[in-house]
Enzyme design. Structure first.
Site, PDB file in Angstrom:
ATOM      1  N   LYS A 190     -37.738   4.714  31.358  1.00  0.00           N
ATOM      2  CA  LYS A 190     -37.499   5.929  30.557  1.00  0.00           C
ATOM      3  C   LYS A 190     -36.078   5.792  30.000  1.00  0.00           C
ATOM      4  O   LYS A 190     -35.101   6.011  30.699  1.00  0.00           O
ATOM      5  CB  LYS A 190     -37.602   7.161  31.470  1.00  0.00           C
ATOM      6  CG  LYS A 190     -37.944   8.472  30.801  1.00  0.00           C
ATOM      7  CD  LYS A 190     -37.001   8.980  29.745  1.00  0.00           C
ATOM      8  CE  LYS A 190     -35.722   9.613  30.224  1.00  0.00           C
ATOM      9  NZ  LYS A 190     -34.800   9.920  29.079  1.00  0.00           N
ATOM     10  N   GLY A 243     -26.414   6.794  35.023  1.00  0.00           N
ATOM     11  CA  GLY A 243     -26.117   7.957  34.183  1.00  0.00           C
ATOM     12  C   GLY A 243     -25.045   8.806  34.845  1.00  0.00           C
ATOM     13  O   GLY A 243     -24.224   8.316  35.636  1.00  0.00           O
ATOM     14  N   SER A 244     -25.077  10.086  34.548  1.00  0.00           N
ATOM     15  CA  SER A 244     -24.018  10.983  35.025  1.00  0.00           C
ATOM     16  C   SER A 244     -24.246  11.384  36.485  1.00  0.00           C
ATOM     17  O   SER A 244     -25.371  11.303  37.003  1.00  0.00           O
ATOM     18  CB  SER A 244     -24.023  12.252  34.161  1.00  0.00           C
ATOM     19  OG  SER A 244     -25.266  12.903  34.319  1.00  0.00           O
ATOM     20  N   VAL A 247     -26.902  14.314  36.849  1.00  0.00           N
ATOM     21  CA  VAL A 247     -28.320  13.930  36.868  1.00  0.00           C
ATOM     22  C   VAL A 247     -28.604  13.054  38.088  1.00  0.00           C
ATOM     23  O   VAL A 247     -29.667  13.174  38.711  1.00  0.00           O
ATOM     24  CB  VAL A 247     -28.728  13.245  35.544  1.00  0.00           C
ATOM     25  CG1 VAL A 247     -30.180  12.804  35.596  1.00  0.00           C
ATOM     26  CG2 VAL A 247     -28.515  14.197  34.363  1.00  0.00           C
ATOM     27  N   GLY A 248     -27.645  12.217  38.466  1.00  0.00           N
ATOM     28  CA  GLY A 248     -27.841  11.376  39.662  1.00  0.00           C
ATOM     29  C   GLY A 248     -28.133  12.212  40.895  1.00  0.00           C
ATOM     30  O   GLY A 248     -28.965  11.852  41.744  1.00  0.00           O
ATOM     31  N   GLU A 265     -26.083   4.584  39.782  1.00  0.00           N
ATOM     32  CA  GLU A 265     -24.828   4.082  39.191  1.00  0.00           C
ATOM     33  C   GLU A 265     -24.331   5.184  38.270  1.00  0.00           C
ATOM     34  O   GLU A 265     -24.963   5.472  37.258  1.00  0.00           O
ATOM     35  CB  GLU A 265     -25.070   2.799  38.385  1.00  0.00           C
ATOM     36  CG  GLU A 265     -25.551   1.619  39.204  1.00  0.00           C
ATOM     37  CD  GLU A 265     -24.524   1.140  40.203  1.00  0.00           C
ATOM     38  OE1 GLU A 265     -23.340   1.505  40.088  1.00  0.00           O
ATOM     39  OE2 GLU A 265     -24.913   0.417  41.128  1.00  0.00           O
ATOM     40  N   CYS A 299     -18.626   3.615  31.180  1.00  0.00           N
ATOM     41  CA  CYS A 299     -18.400   4.117  32.538  1.00  0.00           C
ATOM     42  C   CYS A 299     -17.119   3.540  33.103  1.00  0.00           C
ATOM     43  O   CYS A 299     -16.496   4.129  33.979  1.00  0.00           O
ATOM     44  CB  CYS A 299     -19.579   3.775  33.433  1.00  0.00           C
ATOM     45  SG  CYS A 299     -20.028   2.043  33.350  1.00  0.00           S
ATOM     46  N   GLU A 398     -14.490  13.124  34.206  1.00  0.00           N
ATOM     47  CA  GLU A 398     -14.884  12.106  33.227  1.00  0.00           C
ATOM     48  C   GLU A 398     -15.032  12.757  31.853  1.00  0.00           C
ATOM     49  O   GLU A 398     -15.854  13.660  31.672  1.00  0.00           O
ATOM     50  CB  GLU A 398     -16.212  11.465  33.652  1.00  0.00           C
ATOM     51  CG  GLU A 398     -16.583  10.290  32.784  1.00  0.00           C
ATOM     52  CD  GLU A 398     -17.915   9.638  33.179  1.00  0.00           C
ATOM     53  OE1 GLU A 398     -18.878  10.362  33.455  1.00  0.00           O
ATOM     54  OE2 GLU A 398     -17.973   8.392  33.187  1.00  0.00           O
TER      55      GLU A 398
HETATM   56  P1  NAP Z   1     -27.230  11.303  31.701  1.00  0.00           P
HETATM   57  O1  NAP Z   1     -27.139  12.498  30.853  1.00  0.00           O
HETATM   58  O2  NAP Z   1     -27.092  11.457  33.160  1.00  0.00           O
HETATM   59  O3  NAP Z   1     -28.632  10.601  31.358  1.00  0.00           O
HETATM   60  C1  NAP Z   1     -29.023   9.383  31.954  1.00  0.00           C
HETATM   61  C2  NAP Z   1     -30.530   9.278  31.901  1.00  0.00           C
HETATM   62  O4  NAP Z   1     -31.098  10.287  32.738  1.00  0.00           O
HETATM   63  C3  NAP Z   1     -31.108   9.501  30.512  1.00  0.00           C
HETATM   64  O5  NAP Z   1     -32.222   8.674  30.322  1.00  0.00           O
HETATM   65  C4  NAP Z   1     -31.519  10.960  30.574  1.00  0.00           C
HETATM   66  O6  NAP Z   1     -32.511  11.332  29.652  1.00  0.00           O
HETATM   67  C5  NAP Z   1     -32.041  11.032  31.988  1.00  0.00           C
HETATM   68  N1  NAP Z   1     -32.138  12.406  32.509  1.00  0.00           N
HETATM   69  C6  NAP Z   1     -31.418  13.485  32.157  1.00  0.00           C
HETATM   70  N2  NAP Z   1     -31.804  14.578  32.862  1.00  0.00           N
HETATM   71  C7  NAP Z   1     -32.806  14.166  33.681  1.00  0.00           C
HETATM   72  C8  NAP Z   1     -33.621  14.803  34.627  1.00  0.00           C
HETATM   73  N3  NAP Z   1     -33.494  16.106  34.912  1.00  0.00           N
HETATM   74  N4  NAP Z   1     -34.555  14.083  35.265  1.00  0.00           N
HETATM   75  C9  NAP Z   1     -34.685  12.757  35.010  1.00  0.00           C
HETATM   76  N5  NAP Z   1     -33.956  12.087  34.108  1.00  0.00           N
HETATM   77  C10 NAP Z   1     -33.012  12.776  33.457  1.00  0.00           C
HETATM   78  O7  NAP Z   1     -26.142  10.194  31.257  1.00  0.00           O
HETATM   79  P2  NAP Z   1     -25.806   9.667  29.808  1.00  0.00           P
HETATM   80  O8  NAP Z   1     -25.104  10.735  29.049  1.00  0.00           O
HETATM   81  O9  NAP Z   1     -27.000   9.034  29.197  1.00  0.00           O
HETATM   82  O10 NAP Z   1     -24.795   8.487  30.143  1.00  0.00           O
HETATM   83  C11 NAP Z   1     -23.433   8.690  30.373  1.00  0.00           C
HETATM   84  C12 NAP Z   1     -23.136   8.679  31.864  1.00  0.00           C
HETATM   85  O11 NAP Z   1     -23.610   7.460  32.431  1.00  0.00           O
HETATM   86  C13 NAP Z   1     -21.648   8.706  32.153  1.00  0.00           C
HETATM   87  O12 NAP Z   1     -21.405   9.558  33.242  1.00  0.00           O
HETATM   88  C14 NAP Z   1     -21.338   7.260  32.521  1.00  0.00           C
HETATM   89  O13 NAP Z   1     -20.206   7.105  33.338  1.00  0.00           O
HETATM   90  C15 NAP Z   1     -22.590   6.883  33.233  1.00  0.00           C
HETATM   91  N6  NAP Z   1     -22.762   5.425  33.276  1.00  0.00           N
HETATM   92  C16 NAP Z   1     -22.597   4.817  34.469  1.00  0.00           C
HETATM   93  C17 NAP Z   1     -22.703   3.433  34.558  1.00  0.00           C
HETATM   94  C18 NAP Z   1     -22.540   2.729  35.866  1.00  0.00           C
HETATM   95  O14 NAP Z   1     -23.046   1.623  35.997  1.00  0.00           O
HETATM   96  N7  NAP Z   1     -21.872   3.308  36.841  1.00  0.00           N
HETATM   97  C19 NAP Z   1     -22.983   2.689  33.403  1.00  0.00           C
HETATM   98  C20 NAP Z   1     -23.139   3.380  32.184  1.00  0.00           C
HETATM   99  C21 NAP Z   1     -23.032   4.751  32.128  1.00  0.00           C
HETATM  100  P3  NAP Z   1     -32.083  12.038  28.264  1.00  0.00           P
HETATM  101  O15 NAP Z   1     -31.305  11.031  27.517  1.00  0.00           O
HETATM  102  O16 NAP Z   1     -33.386  12.357  27.669  1.00  0.00           O
HETATM  103  O17 NAP Z   1     -31.268  13.240  28.631  1.00  0.00           O
END
Ligand code: NAP
Length: 507
Positions: A190, A243-244, A247-248, A265, A299, A398
């Site tokens: 997804k 992701g964030s 959501v994690g 992550e 990230c 962040e």
């Molecule tokens: P996000 O908003 O947490 O979304 C990540 C994924 O989760 C997306 O596919 C999103 O879908 C999905 N999602 C959102 N709400 C959900 C729910 N209730 N149930 C299941 N899935 C859900 O993060 P983002 O804005 O895409 O990415 C930025 C974040 O990722 C930052 O915090 C960054 O630090 C982190 N990140 C971490 C790493 C690492 O390896 N540590 C690497 C890259 C990024 P939608 O897009 O449809 O909302």
């Protein structure tokens, strides 16, 4: 140009607009509801990238069932054979690297030099994991009993769910798909709603390389409509999430009641320490690249610069000089270093943080606004705050944008204390020529990645990637550690004594 093509047309992905589809059980299909969502180019919102299926539970369940069915065969394919298919996929990625990179810049904004790097990371990961097909080593070990043989083997988990963010839209899905595949799992991906196209193009390459139907399934849609049912399914043995933190936490809580595996992550608030003996020009080059590359949407972005007070003024001056050379604009145009941020909401959140920083009393030395001369898209000026206190929100939370904070300190001890005084633990860097300081920092900085004399960004696929504290839950993507994520270990005992031997009980 609007076309209805399936499978997806790559040259159209670079310049036109098409109706993209899910990939379930080896077929390209629309969402069952027929609903779609649109994506536009963040540098120019009038440029429509395409429409994508707004999928829901029914699509996810179909994809999970397809993956479950395909698992029965895929788990039995010898790992070196799986690797051969993956090598083909790696070669296709190499052939199409430029077009994939250009489509990605259009989809999510980062400049083409960086999207080439994103595709290259996918290439590296696919080849690395493919090679593991001949190395999925277990162990043999002596038994404590006579005429008994002991060994460990890796076994796939079954169907895994992959939920990915938008900032590395090909690299991060590849970090999950490639190790999951080589270990013999089948999967449902997804992708983030801001970047489904890059994932579609990646999955199409695996299809062309010969991955059998049902092994990789891709379902586009929102986190709540498509991500949630994927997490809730008892047929999904692992959710691998990037992701964030917000959501994690939902992922962790959703999978906890029935003990399904979760790898997380998440976010970072990464610090670069500059000591007074450092090569300051090199350090500043690293800071500017680390803070403003990908418009700060990594990230591992350098969002804190912890500088020894003795060189604070010099470092500040060098950063400001270097910032003046940065050119904002569409990432496919020559000479552009910084693209837009991913969408309007992201831009507004970053601008809000800039206001928070000002209200907290930090000195804003550069940037601070939306940049309207770069184009009609969501451009934010690279922004530097000075005299930031470690407790301020702009030093703790962040921001995920082109904003960084200079925090002056006295010496290494305070630098490490400040670097560690946050909830995250992803990446840190230190610039120093003193080997004692470098090794002290390597030992004491609380982060999953630490760089000496290099910026906070720059991961390599054969090393574990991930973070401590609120950045993760102890797992790592990439490296050998990814194989542990996507396998169960089985300890096997073969007794050829022809007698009942009781471990720990027989003398
Ligand atoms: P996000 O908003 O947490 O979304 C990540 C994924 O989760 C997306 O596919 C999103 O879908 C999905 N999602 C959102 N709400 C959900 C729910 N209730 N149930 C299941 N899935 C859900 O993060 P983002 O804005 O895409 O990415 C930025 C974040 O990722 C930052 O915090 C960054 O630090 C982190 N990140 C971490 C790493 C690492 O390896 N540590 C690497 C890259 C990024 P939608 O897009 O449809 O909302």
């Amino acid at each position: 140009m609007t076309t209805q093509t399936a499978p997806q047309n790559l040259s159209c992905a670079v310049t036109g607009s098409q109706d993209y589809l899910n990939y379930i059980g080896g077929k390209w299909v629309p969402a069952k509801s027929g609903k779609t969502f649109k994506n536009v180019n963040p540098a120019d919102p009038s440029d429509m990238v395409g429409t994508f299926p707004a999928s829901g539970e029914a699509d996810i369940q179909e994809a999970i069932l397809a993956a479950k069915k395909a698992f029965e065969q895929w788990r039995l394919v010898p790992a070196p054979k799986r690797g051969e298919i993956m090598f083909k996929a790696g070669n296709l990625l190499i052939e199409r690297k430029e077009e994939l990179a250009r489509a990605m810049t259009r989809e999510m904004g980062k400049v083409v030099a960086e999207t080439r790097g994103d595709v290259q990371e996918a290439i590296d990961m696919v080849f690395y994991a493919a090679g593991e097909g001949r190395r999925l080593f277990g162990e043999t070990t002596p038994s404590e009993l006579v005429n008994k043989f002991c060994m460990t083997v890796r076994q796939p988990l079954g169907v895994v769910g992959l939920i990915t963010p938008w900032n590395f839209p090909m690299a991060i899905p590849s970090w999950k798909i490639a190790p999951a595949l080589i270990c013999g799992n089948t999967m449902v991906l997804k992708p983030a709603s801001d970047t489904p196209l890059s994932s579609i193009l990646l999955v199409q390459i695996f299809e062309e390389a010969g991955v059998p139907p049902g092994v990789i399934n891709l379902v586009c849609g929102s986190g709540s409509e498509a991500g949630m049912p994927l997490m809730k399914s008892e047929n999904v043995k692992l959710i691998s999430f990037t992701g964030s933190c917000e959501v994690g936490r939902i992922v962790n809580e959703t999978c906890a009641p029935d003990f399904r595996h979760v790898t997380l992550e998440m976010g970072g608030k990464n610090a670069c320490i500059i000591m007074d003996d450092a090569n300051l020009e090199l350090a500043v080059e690293g800071v500017v690249w680390g803070a403003f590359g990908t418009s700060g949407q990594r990230c591992t972005a350098t969002s804190r610069v912890i500088v020894d007070r003795k060189v604070h003024a010099k470092v500040r001056e060098l950063i400001l000089t270097k910032m003046k050379t940065l050119k904002l604009g569409y990432g496919l145009n020559d000479g552009v270093n910084i693209g837009p941020v991913v969408n309007e909401a992201a831009m507004n959140k970053i601008l809000e943080y800039i206001e928070i920083g000002k209200a907290e009393g930090a000195d804003m030395l550069a940037g601070g606004s939306r940049e309207t001369t770069a184009g009609s898209g969501w451009f934010v000026q690279p922004t530097l705050f000075d005299n930031v206190k470690s407790t301020m929100r702009i030093a703790q939370e962040e921001i995920f944008g082109p904003v960084t904070a200079l925090i002056p300190v006295d010496g290494l001890k305070e630098a490490i204390q400040v670097a560690n005084a946050i909830d995250f633990g992803l990446s840190t860097a230190i610039y120093t020529k003193d080997v004692n300081q470098a090794f002290t920092a390597l030992r004491d900085l609380e982060s999953g990645l630490t760089y000496v004399n290099a910026p906070t960004i720059g991961a390599e696929v054969h090393l574990p990637f991930g973070g401590m504290k609120n950045t993760g839950n102890g797992h790592r993507d990439a490296g050998q550690t990814a194989l542990d994520t996507f396998c169960e270990w089985k300890s096997c005992f073969v007794d050829y004594s022809d007698s009942l031997q009781k471990a720990q009980i027989d003398d």
